[in-house]
Design an enzyme around this catalytic site. Structure first.
Site, PDB file in Angstrom:
ATOM      1  N   GLU A 270       0.844  -1.207   0.000  1.00 40.64           N
ATOM      2  CA  GLU A 270       0.000   0.000   0.000  1.00 40.64           C
ATOM      3  C   GLU A 270       0.878   1.255   0.000  1.00 40.64           C
ATOM      4  OE1 GLU A 270      -3.210   0.022  -0.655  1.00 40.64           O
ATOM      5  OE2 GLU A 270      -3.074  -2.168  -0.695  1.00 40.64           O
ATOM      6  N   TRP A 273       1.595   1.759  -3.408  1.00 37.48           N
ATOM      7  CA  TRP A 273       0.563   2.482  -4.179  1.00 37.48           C
ATOM      8  C   TRP A 273       0.773   3.987  -4.069  1.00 37.48           C
ATOM      9  CZ3 TRP A 273      -2.926   1.423  -7.838  1.00 37.48           C
ATOM     10  CH2 TRP A 273      -3.292   0.103  -8.041  1.00 37.48           C
ATOM     11  N   TRP A 354     -15.714  12.446 -12.321  1.00 37.88           N
ATOM     12  CA  TRP A 354     -14.859  12.141 -11.163  1.00 37.88           C
ATOM     13  C   TRP A 354     -14.213  13.387 -10.556  1.00 37.88           C
ATOM     14  CZ3 TRP A 354      -9.644  13.411 -11.574  1.00 37.88           C
ATOM     15  CH2 TRP A 354      -9.130  13.576 -12.865  1.00 37.88           C
ATOM     16  N   TRP A 377      -9.005   8.711  -7.893  1.00 30.47           N
ATOM     17  CA  TRP A 377     -10.256   9.023  -8.592  1.00 30.47           C
ATOM     18  C   TRP A 377     -10.195   8.588 -10.048  1.00 30.47           C
ATOM     19  CZ3 TRP A 377     -15.058   9.901  -7.128  1.00 30.47           C
ATOM     20  CH2 TRP A 377     -15.285  10.258  -5.804  1.00 30.47           C
TER      21      TRP A 377
HETATM   22  C1  LIG Z   1     -11.448   7.902  -4.354  1.00 33.95           C
HETATM   23  C2  LIG Z   1     -10.229   7.820  -3.473  1.00 33.95           C
HETATM   24  C3  LIG Z   1      -9.582   8.979  -3.050  1.00 33.95           C
HETATM   25  C4  LIG Z   1      -8.428   8.900  -2.252  1.00 33.95           C
HETATM   26  N1  LIG Z   1      -7.818  10.067  -1.848  1.00 33.95           N
HETATM   27  C5  LIG Z   1      -6.692   9.994  -1.099  1.00 33.95           C
HETATM   28  C6  LIG Z   1      -6.036  11.188  -0.668  1.00 33.95           C
HETATM   29  O1  LIG Z   1      -6.432  12.322  -0.977  1.00 33.95           O
HETATM   30  N2  LIG Z   1      -4.933  11.051   0.118  1.00 33.95           N
HETATM   31  C7  LIG Z   1      -4.429   9.830   0.470  1.00 33.95           C
HETATM   32  O2  LIG Z   1      -3.420   9.773   1.171  1.00 33.95           O
HETATM   33  N3  LIG Z   1      -5.015   8.692   0.038  1.00 33.95           N
HETATM   34  C8  LIG Z   1      -6.131   8.733  -0.714  1.00 33.95           C
HETATM   35  N4  LIG Z   1      -6.727   7.573  -1.114  1.00 33.95           N
HETATM   36  C9  LIG Z   1      -6.055   6.280  -0.842  1.00 33.95           C
HETATM   37  C10 LIG Z   1      -6.459   5.580   0.461  1.00 33.95           C
HETATM   38  O3  LIG Z   1      -7.858   5.519   0.565  1.00 33.95           O
HETATM   39  C11 LIG Z   1      -5.899   6.256   1.704  1.00 33.95           C
HETATM   40  O4  LIG Z   1      -4.520   6.470   1.564  1.00 33.95           O
HETATM   41  C12 LIG Z   1      -6.116   5.392   2.955  1.00 33.95           C
HETATM   42  O5  LIG Z   1      -7.482   5.112   3.120  1.00 33.95           O
HETATM   43  C13 LIG Z   1      -5.586   6.115   4.152  1.00 33.95           C
HETATM   44  O6  LIG Z   1      -5.851   5.385   5.327  1.00 33.95           O
HETATM   45  P1  LIG Z   1      -4.673   4.748   6.152  1.00 33.95           P
HETATM   46  O7  LIG Z   1      -3.630   5.769   6.405  1.00 33.95           O
HETATM   47  O8  LIG Z   1      -5.274   4.083   7.332  1.00 33.95           O
HETATM   48  O9  LIG Z   1      -4.114   3.678   5.118  1.00 33.95           O
HETATM   49  P2  LIG Z   1      -3.304   2.314   5.302  1.00 33.95           P
HETATM   50  O10 LIG Z   1      -4.121   1.239   4.726  1.00 33.95           O
HETATM   51  O11 LIG Z   1      -2.836   2.145   6.688  1.00 33.95           O
HETATM   52  O12 LIG Z   1      -2.068   2.507   4.314  1.00 33.95           O
HETATM   53  C14 LIG Z   1      -0.840   3.133   4.708  1.00 33.95           C
HETATM   54  C15 LIG Z   1      -0.516   4.263   3.777  1.00 33.95           C
HETATM   55  O13 LIG Z   1      -0.342   3.791   2.453  1.00 33.95           O
HETATM   56  C16 LIG Z   1      -0.856   4.747   1.522  1.00 33.95           C
HETATM   57  N5  LIG Z   1      -1.988   4.161   0.792  1.00 33.95           N
HETATM   58  C17 LIG Z   1      -2.859   3.228   1.236  1.00 33.95           C
HETATM   59  N6  LIG Z   1      -3.744   2.914   0.262  1.00 33.95           N
HETATM   60  C18 LIG Z   1      -3.429   3.669  -0.802  1.00 33.95           C
HETATM   61  C19 LIG Z   1      -3.960   3.806  -2.123  1.00 33.95           C
HETATM   62  N7  LIG Z   1      -4.987   3.080  -2.543  1.00 33.95           N
HETATM   63  N8  LIG Z   1      -3.402   4.698  -2.954  1.00 33.95           N
HETATM   64  C20 LIG Z   1      -2.331   5.425  -2.565  1.00 33.95           C
HETATM   65  N9  LIG Z   1      -1.773   5.345  -1.332  1.00 33.95           N
HETATM   66  C21 LIG Z   1      -2.311   4.477  -0.470  1.00 33.95           C
HETATM   67  C22 LIG Z   1      -1.341   5.939   2.331  1.00 33.95           C
HETATM   68  O14 LIG Z   1      -0.310   6.888   2.389  1.00 33.95           O
HETATM   69  C23 LIG Z   1      -1.609   5.313   3.693  1.00 33.95           C
HETATM   70  O15 LIG Z   1      -1.546   6.214   4.751  1.00 33.95           O
HETATM   71  C24 LIG Z   1      -7.905   7.630  -1.894  1.00 33.95           C
HETATM   72  C25 LIG Z   1      -8.570   6.468  -2.315  1.00 33.95           C
HETATM   73  C26 LIG Z   1      -9.714   6.562  -3.083  1.00 33.95           C
HETATM   74  C27 LIG Z   1     -10.391   5.281  -3.519  1.00 33.95           C
END
Ligand SMILES: Cc1cc2nc3c(=O)[nH]c(=O)nc-3n(C[C@H](O)[C@H](O)[C@H](O)COP(=O)(O)OP(=O)(O)OC[C@H]3O[C@@H](n4cnc5c(N)ncnc54)[C@H](O)[C@@H]3O)c2cc1C
Length: 471
Positions: A270, A273, A354, A377
């Site tokens: 992640e 990602w 979007w 998005w």
């Molecule tokens: C429509 C949409 C919009 C989003 N907008 C943002 C945004 O503005 N900022 C943002 O940081 N993330 C965004 N995300 C990605 C993701 O949803 C969040 O990073 C995640 O939910 C953050 O929660 P966490 O820190 O507990 O993630 P965890 O699951 O604990 O992951 C750890 C870190 O990995 C990164 N990460 C995790 N999933 C993704 C992913 N799919 N894409 C890119 N990086 C990821 C983040 O930096 C996150 O903090 C978006 C996803 C979607 C579907």
């Protein structure tokens, strides 16, 4: 005082540990830490309301960590940096790199101007595991699909840099005429935010606590648990990462030191990602507004303000969507699984562009991040790199059943549905009238009727896609 004085210009690196630019400045001179608030020149990418609140508290925390020596200014960074260099006879400026296209252009321009005045500029990477240009295919092109980007690119590249400790000694230079954080007026005049902040500890120490909480309490359930919005199995590190209160390297090496297993691999991917999003924005500077797949420029999006408003307010009549949108509004955060569901609902069931969704998220998320938000998005809409194909349309009702099986998340954010038996909570219109009555629900009054029929809108989306692909 150690000479020379070195300006360290802070942007999205609001921490003192594992901070390359600060480390360099502290080792080589006396540090003048500078933050410049420049709303005018950031134009459409000026921070959203939630991000401004976060920034306010993050700067306060940072200033304390910098022994209250943070010099704060507002205005054009080039003018301010030049003015400081002239006033204090400074010949060195350092910063950690930003990767948003408008920031890259600004920084190039500033570097050029400073260098013409014989001011040395040094920049560092303190926010990505790998520089975007380090992860490219053998033929020199950039990766458009995540799995090869991560497996063949990142994991085969040089190991990420080991994190740096806080500099053992920092000698600070105190500049004159600086502002206080409060002078930036980042907090809104109406206090909608205090309640949303209760679950967050903003700043570097809060980020470290979150990391260790995650490692102890959630990491070992991450792979499966990360899909369950009612549970806390994700790290919640996103806003801390965005503002640079913690670096990905600090996170990477904490989890990589643990015995290798699938939850850790999944979590690291992640972070991968996030690197992928930055690679996309680096190689496609118009990612925030331009469909990566240009054929989507002709997609017949519908312009329906009422439906957009209903989505924004969590009043669509589809419980998992409404719960997600209300979570966003109430906490400045939304669970990743639900971000995908609400995103798919907006672009596919409502056929709304979007970019409206991205804009709303930009304003409401504490973790609003131009690279991650734009790439995600585009992925949801099917027009991005490695995007979900357009015909793969989430069914929000079955998604709710699958990922919130007890309806716990829905009940948390939609109190008016709390008494509805779980069997009906994912789609209240299926409930017999006696059941609704018992649960004190009058559809259309206490909770909205669905603003679209899920099956029909799915078909409409497929038809629209087919028609536009055939053109
Ligand atoms: C429509 C949409 C919009 C989003 N907008 C943002 C945004 O503005 N900022 C943002 O940081 N993330 C965004 N995300 C990605 C993701 O949803 C969040 O990073 C995640 O939910 C953050 O929660 P966490 O820190 O507990 O993630 P965890 O699951 O604990 O992951 C750890 C870190 O990995 C990164 N990460 C995790 N999933 C993704 C992913 N799919 N894409 C890119 N990086 C990821 C983040 O930096 C996150 O903090 C978006 C996803 C979607 C579907």
């Amino acid at each position: 005082m150690k000479t020379p004085i070195i300006i360290y210009w802070l942007r999205q690196d609001l921490r003192i540990a594992d901070n390359q630019a600060l480390h360099y400045a502290a080792n080589n001179g006396t540090v003048l830490p500078v933050y410049i608030w420049d709303e005018v020149n950031s134009q459409e990418f000026t921070l959203g309301a939630a991000s401004k609140v976060w920034l306010h508290y993050s700067l306060q925390n940072l200033n304390q960590n910098l022994e209250n020596k943070l010099a704060i200014y507002t205005g054009n960074p080039l003018d301010i940096l030049l003015e400081l260099c002239t006033r204090y006879k400074i010949t060195q400026v350092v910063w950690n790199r930003c990767y948003e296209p408008w920031q890259i252009n600004r920084d190039k321009n500033i570097k050029h101007h400073l260098m013409t005045k014989n001011i040395q500029v040094t920049s560092f990477n303190a926010s990505l595991l790998w520089e975007p240009w380090e992860i490219q295919k053998k033929d020199g092109s950039y990766y458009k699909v995540f799995t090869p980007f991560y497996r063949n690119g990142c994991l085969q590249a040089t190991q990420p840099r080991q994190p740096l400790a806080v500099p053992r000694e920092i000698s600070y230079f105190q500049a004159e005429n600086t502002l206080a954080v409060e002078d930036l007026s980042l907090l809104p005049t109406i206090d909608w935010y205090s309640k949303t902040l209760t679950d967050w500890q903003i700043g570097e120490q809060g980020a470290q606590q979150k990391l260790w909480w995650f490692v102890e309490k959630a990491l070992y359930n991450y792979k499966e648990g990360r899909n369950l919005p009612a549970k806390r199995y994700t790290s919640l590190l996103a806003p801390h990462l965005h503002f640079g209160e913690i670096s990905p390297n600090q996170i990477w090496y904490v989890v990589k030191q643990l015995p290798e297993e699938q939850n850790i691999d999944c979590f690291c991917s992640e972070l991968g990602w996030r690197e992928f999003s930055y690679s996309q924005i680096y190689f496609n500077s118009d990612l925030p507004w331009q469909n990566l797949q240009r054929k989507f420029d002709k997609f017949p999006w519908q312009h329906n303000q009422d439906k957009l408003r209903a989505w924004q307010r969590g009043m669509t009549g589809i419980p998992i969507v409404d719960a997600g949108m209300r979570e966003l509004w109430q906490t400045g955060y939304m669970h990743n699984r639900v971000r995908m569901i609400v995103g798919s609902f907006l672009v596919k069931n409502l056929l709304i562009d979007w970019r409206y969704g991205a804009k709303w998220f930009w304003d409401c998320l504490f973790d609003a991040d131009l690279a991650n938000n734009s790439a995600s998005w585009q992925w949801i809409a099917g027009c991005g790199a490695d995007a979900a194909p357009y015909f793969r349309i989430f069914n929000p009702i079955t998604q709710g059943e699958k990922f919130d099986p007890d309806g716990e998340y829905i009940r948390k954010y939609i109190p008016e549905l709390r008494q509805l038996p779980t069997k009906y909570i994912f789609n209240p219109i299926d409930a017999p009238s006696a059941v609704l009555k018992n649960a004190n629900i009058i559809l259309g009054e206490t909770y909205p009727m669905p603003i679209v029929d899920i099956k029909e809108s799915r078909q409409q989306a497929l038809d629209a896609f087919k028609a536009f692909s055939a053109e």
